[in-house]
Design a protein around this motif. Structure first.
Motif, PDB file in Angstrom:
ATOM      1  N   THR A 294      62.127  46.869  43.704  1.00 11.35           N
ATOM      2  CA  THR A 294      62.634  45.752  42.901  1.00 11.35           C
ATOM      3  C   THR A 294      61.547  44.765  42.509  1.00 11.35           C
ATOM      4  OG1 THR A 294      63.161  44.378  44.842  1.00 11.35           O
ATOM      5  CG2 THR A 294      64.869  45.907  44.072  1.00 11.35           C
ATOM      6  N   GLY A 295      60.484  44.707  43.271  1.00 11.17           N
ATOM      7  CA  GLY A 295      59.419  43.752  42.982  1.00 11.17           C
ATOM      8  C   GLY A 295      58.214  44.041  43.847  1.00 11.17           C
ATOM      9  N   GLY A 296      57.195  43.242  43.694  1.00 13.89           N
ATOM     10  CA  GLY A 296      55.989  43.412  44.483  1.00 13.89           C
ATOM     11  C   GLY A 296      54.876  42.523  43.969  1.00 13.89           C
ATOM     12  N   GLY A 297      53.737  42.617  44.619  1.00 12.98           N
ATOM     13  CA  GLY A 297      52.619  41.778  44.210  1.00 12.98           C
ATOM     14  C   GLY A 297      51.462  41.886  45.169  1.00 12.98           C
ATOM     15  N   ALA A 298      50.608  40.872  45.143  1.00 11.26           N
ATOM     16  CA  ALA A 298      49.400  40.871  45.953  1.00 11.26           C
ATOM     17  C   ALA A 298      49.050  39.457  46.348  1.00 11.26           C
ATOM     18  CB  ALA A 298      48.241  41.499  45.179  1.00 11.26           C
ATOM     19  N   SER A 299      48.421  39.341  47.524  1.00 14.95           N
ATOM     20  CA  SER A 299      48.028  38.018  48.001  1.00 14.95           C
ATOM     21  C   SER A 299      46.917  38.138  49.027  1.00 14.95           C
ATOM     22  CB  SER A 299      49.222  37.306  48.636  1.00 14.95           C
ATOM     23  OG  SER A 299      48.862  36.011  49.063  1.00 14.95           O
TER      24      SER A 299
ATOM     25  N   VAL B 101      45.642  37.424  52.625  1.00 18.96           N
ATOM     26  CA  VAL B 101      46.332  37.276  53.903  1.00 18.96           C
ATOM     27  C   VAL B 101      45.324  37.057  55.022  1.00 18.96           C
ATOM     28  CG1 VAL B 101      48.292  38.676  53.178  1.00 18.96           C
ATOM     29  CG2 VAL B 101      46.361  39.779  54.302  1.00 18.96           C
ATOM     30  N   GLY B 102      45.800  36.430  56.081  1.00 18.29           N
ATOM     31  CA  GLY B 102      44.977  36.238  57.263  1.00 18.29           C
ATOM     32  C   GLY B 102      43.907  35.187  57.132  1.00 18.29           C
ATOM     33  N   GLU B 103      43.979  34.328  56.107  1.00 24.40           N
ATOM     34  CA  GLU B 103      42.936  33.326  55.883  1.00 24.40           C
ATOM     35  C   GLU B 103      43.508  31.920  55.721  1.00 24.40           C
ATOM     36  OE1 GLU B 103      39.781  34.452  53.141  1.00 24.40           O
ATOM     37  OE2 GLU B 103      40.553  36.504  53.102  1.00 24.40           O
ATOM     38  N   GLY B 104      44.740  31.712  56.192  1.00 19.11           N
ATOM     39  CA  GLY B 104      45.342  30.400  56.014  1.00 19.11           C
ATOM     40  C   GLY B 104      45.775  30.188  54.579  1.00 19.11           C
ATOM     41  N   THR B 105      45.650  28.948  54.124  1.00 19.38           N
ATOM     42  CA  THR B 105      46.073  28.629  52.763  1.00 19.38           C
ATOM     43  C   THR B 105      44.964  27.891  52.029  1.00 19.38           C
ATOM     44  OG1 THR B 105      47.768  27.520  51.422  1.00 19.38           O
ATOM     45  CG2 THR B 105      47.183  26.485  53.509  1.00 19.38           C
ATOM     46  N   GLY B 106      44.750  28.242  50.780  1.00 17.81           N
ATOM     47  CA  GLY B 106      43.721  27.602  49.983  1.00 17.81           C
ATOM     48  C   GLY B 106      43.657  28.215  48.599  1.00 17.81           C
ATOM     49  N   ASP B 107      42.714  27.764  47.811  1.00 17.62           N
ATOM     50  CA  ASP B 107      42.453  28.362  46.503  1.00 17.62           C
ATOM     51  C   ASP B 107      41.389  29.431  46.715  1.00 17.62           C
ATOM     52  OD1 ASP B 107      41.761  29.115  43.977  1.00 17.62           O
ATOM     53  OD2 ASP B 107      41.326  27.100  43.231  1.00 17.62           O
ATOM     54  N   PHE B 108      41.827  30.694  46.726  1.00 16.84           N
ATOM     55  CA  PHE B 108      40.921  31.799  47.026  1.00 16.84           C
ATOM     56  C   PHE B 108      40.292  32.389  45.770  1.00 16.84           C
ATOM     57  CE2 PHE B 108      44.124  31.804  50.497  1.00 16.84           C
ATOM     58  CZ  PHE B 108      43.275  31.401  51.509  1.00 16.84           C
ATOM     59  N   ASN B 109      40.617  31.802  44.610  1.00 17.34           N
ATOM     60  CA  ASN B 109      39.988  32.185  43.346  1.00 17.34           C
ATOM     61  C   ASN B 109      40.158  33.677  43.041  1.00 17.34           C
ATOM     62  OD1 ASN B 109      38.705  31.474  40.963  1.00 17.34           O
ATOM     63  ND2 ASN B 109      36.649  31.779  41.784  1.00 17.34           N
ATOM     64  N   THR B 110      41.316  34.217  43.392  1.00 15.20           N
ATOM     65  CA  THR B 110      41.694  35.544  42.926  1.00 15.20           C
ATOM     66  C   THR B 110      42.448  35.397  41.616  1.00 15.20           C
ATOM     67  OG1 THR B 110      43.679  35.401  44.286  1.00 15.20           O
ATOM     68  CG2 THR B 110      41.780  36.546  45.226  1.00 15.20           C
ATOM     69  N   ARG B 111      42.777  36.513  40.971  1.00 17.76           N
ATOM     70  CA  ARG B 111      43.638  36.438  39.799  1.00 17.76           C
ATOM     71  C   ARG B 111      44.358  37.763  39.597  1.00 17.76           C
ATOM     72  NH1 ARG B 111      38.508  36.037  35.879  1.00 17.76           N
ATOM     73  NH2 ARG B 111      38.374  38.178  35.121  1.00 17.76           N
ATOM     74  N   ILE B 112      45.625  37.650  39.256  1.00 16.44           N
ATOM     75  CA  ILE B 112      46.447  38.820  38.979  1.00 16.44           C
ATOM     76  C   ILE B 112      46.195  39.253  37.538  1.00 16.44           C
ATOM     77  CG2 ILE B 112      48.784  39.727  38.847  1.00 16.44           C
ATOM     78  CD1 ILE B 112      47.993  39.069  41.679  1.00 16.44           C
ATOM     79  N   GLU B 113      45.901  40.551  37.351  1.00 18.66           N
ATOM     80  CA  GLU B 113      45.602  41.072  36.018  1.00 18.66           C
ATOM     81  C   GLU B 113      46.648  42.064  35.524  1.00 18.66           C
ATOM     82  OE1 GLU B 113      41.595  42.423  35.646  1.00 18.66           O
ATOM     83  OE2 GLU B 113      40.756  40.457  36.089  1.00 18.66           O
ATOM     84  N   GLY B 114      47.515  42.506  36.410  1.00 14.13           N
ATOM     85  CA  GLY B 114      48.575  43.419  36.014  1.00 14.13           C
ATOM     86  C   GLY B 114      49.523  43.636  37.168  1.00 14.13           C
ATOM     87  N   SER B 115      50.778  43.949  36.855  1.00 16.96           N
ATOM     88  CA  SER B 115      51.793  44.132  37.886  1.00 16.96           C
ATOM     89  C   SER B 115      52.862  45.042  37.304  1.00 16.96           C
ATOM     90  CB  SER B 115      52.376  42.772  38.274  1.00 16.96           C
ATOM     91  OG  SER B 115      53.196  42.869  39.411  1.00 16.96           O
ATOM     92  N   GLU B 116      53.084  46.219  37.936  1.00 14.48           N
ATOM     93  CA  GLU B 116      53.861  47.253  37.266  1.00 14.48           C
ATOM     94  C   GLU B 116      54.685  48.067  38.251  1.00 14.48           C
ATOM     95  OE1 GLU B 116      53.056  50.845  34.058  1.00 14.48           O
ATOM     96  OE2 GLU B 116      51.464  50.238  35.424  1.00 14.48           O
ATOM     97  N   VAL B 117      55.905  48.424  37.859  1.00 15.82           N
ATOM     98  CA  VAL B 117      56.745  49.326  38.641  1.00 15.82           C
ATOM     99  C   VAL B 117      56.391  50.764  38.286  1.00 15.82           C
ATOM    100  CG1 VAL B 117      58.626  49.299  36.943  1.00 15.82           C
ATOM    101  CG2 VAL B 117      59.104  49.876  39.328  1.00 15.82           C
ATOM    102  N   ARG B 118      56.314  51.610  39.321  1.00 18.46           N
ATOM    103  CA  ARG B 118      56.014  53.027  39.134  1.00 18.46           C
ATOM    104  C   ARG B 118      57.015  53.850  39.937  1.00 18.46           C
ATOM    105  NH1 ARG B 118      53.115  54.668  35.252  1.00 18.46           N
ATOM    106  NH2 ARG B 118      52.230  56.381  36.451  1.00 18.46           N
ATOM    107  N   ALA B 119      57.149  55.115  39.610  1.00 18.48           N
ATOM    108  CA  ALA B 119      58.018  56.016  40.357  1.00 18.48           C
ATOM    109  C   ALA B 119      57.432  57.420  40.317  1.00 18.48           C
ATOM    110  CB  ALA B 119      59.429  56.018  39.775  1.00 18.48           C
TER     111      ALA B 119
END
Length: 306
Positions: free
Chosen positions: A57-62, A64-82
């Motif tokens: 139904t959904g998903g993503g990326a983050s 983890v294990g580093e607390g909270t902050g601006d980690f300067n990542t960026r999402i470039e695509g997000s897609e359902v597959r089967a």
């Protein structure tokens, strides 16, 4: 083929605003590490398959294990597959996410899929749009009448698990919405590559499961401002997907950037965490979303351990 973005895109009838105090300790993402290491400047494109016979139904990326902050990542695509497993004669779903580490240090990345055994009326609605080099897209994939959006996103088509690092996109907004009586998923995306790309917008749709509702929390971001916060589901319900979008400003290129987007839990409540930066020169109101429902059979959040 592209259509004009709908001005009534993010109509939020019946939704409940969340009052989460600023500074609240951020969530522990589910499940916990191990995670995938991503070096400075690196890019990951992938995810974790649901169990045989399950739908995603959904998903993503983050980070983890580093607390909270601006980690300067960026999402470039997000897609359902089967895919279909002929050894078990069953299909399985996957949420594939492309995330880039634009930071100067390595980060631990978790890739997540939200999985269920089945949802009545489950289907994926999609629309392909060509985005020119340097071009911008803000458009929607619309669910069939009578169904609701459980999740959604956008990615290159055809999908490739070996996404070259030279392909440069920024997902700026990704969120549920409505137009009239129809449910949809909005995506805003910029193509920073030197060539055009065909982008597939999609919405994961189904008959509304019991307890279905879209929760949101609005935050105001100053020019250059950053937020890493959550929208929570009601106690006893679970999160199916989520995201963020600019609200109250019509339809345009608002120069936001989604950096992380993933499911989590805090204080026994299921939620969706989004990290987003406002790169515009004006204040923006950002709505953080969580798509929620009563627990579905087989519900689980799985993570990549590649």
């Amino acid at each position: 083929m592209s259509s004009s973005p709908r001005t009534s895109l993010l109509r939020r009838a019946g939704q409940v605003a969340l009052a989460l105090a600023s500074g609240t300790a951020l969530v522990a993402l589910l499940p916990a590490a191990p995670a995938q290491a991503m070096t400075s400047g690196g890019i990951i494109n992938g995810g974790r398959w649901c169990a045989a016979g399950q739908q995603v139904t959904g998903g993503g990326a983050s980070v983890v294990g580093e607390g909270t902050g601006d980690f300067n990542t960026r999402i470039e695509g997000s897609e359902v597959r089967a895919h279909f497993d002929y050894t078990t004669n069953s299909a399985a779903g996957l949420w594939a996410t492309t995330i880039r580490n634009a930071d100067g240090v390595s980060h631990q990345i978790g890739l997540f899929s939200v999985c269920v055994n089945s949802v009545a009326g489950y289907q994926v609605a999609s629309k392909d749009v060509t985005v020119a080099a340097g071009g911008f897209l803000r458009d929607t994939a619309t669910c069939p009448a009578g169904t609701v959006a459980l999740g959604g996103g956008a990615a290159d088509t055809p999908y490739s698990s070996n996404q070259p690092a030279s392909v440069d996109r920024i997902v700026q907004e990704s969120s549920p919405g409505t137009s009239g009586s129809q449910s949809l998923w909005l995506t805003a995306l910029r193509n920073n590559d030197t060539v055009s790309h065909v982008i597939r917008l999609f919405a994961v749709c189904a008959n509304a499961p019991a307890g279905y509702q879209v929760m949101h929390k609005d935050v105001t971001l100053a020019p250059g401002g950053f937020v890493r916060d959550t929208a929570r589901c009601p106690v006893g319900s679970v999160v199916l997907s989520g995201g963020a979008a600019v609200v109250g400003s019509g339809s345009a290129d608002f120069k936001t950037r989604i950096q992380e987007s993933a499911p989590g839990v805090a204080d026994s409540q299921s939620l969706w965490m989004t990290a987003l930066r406002n790169s515009d020169s004006v204040y923006r109101t950002i709505s953080l979303y969580a798509v929620c429902a009563n627990p579905l059979t087989g519900y689980q959040v799985v993570r990549s351990d590649v």
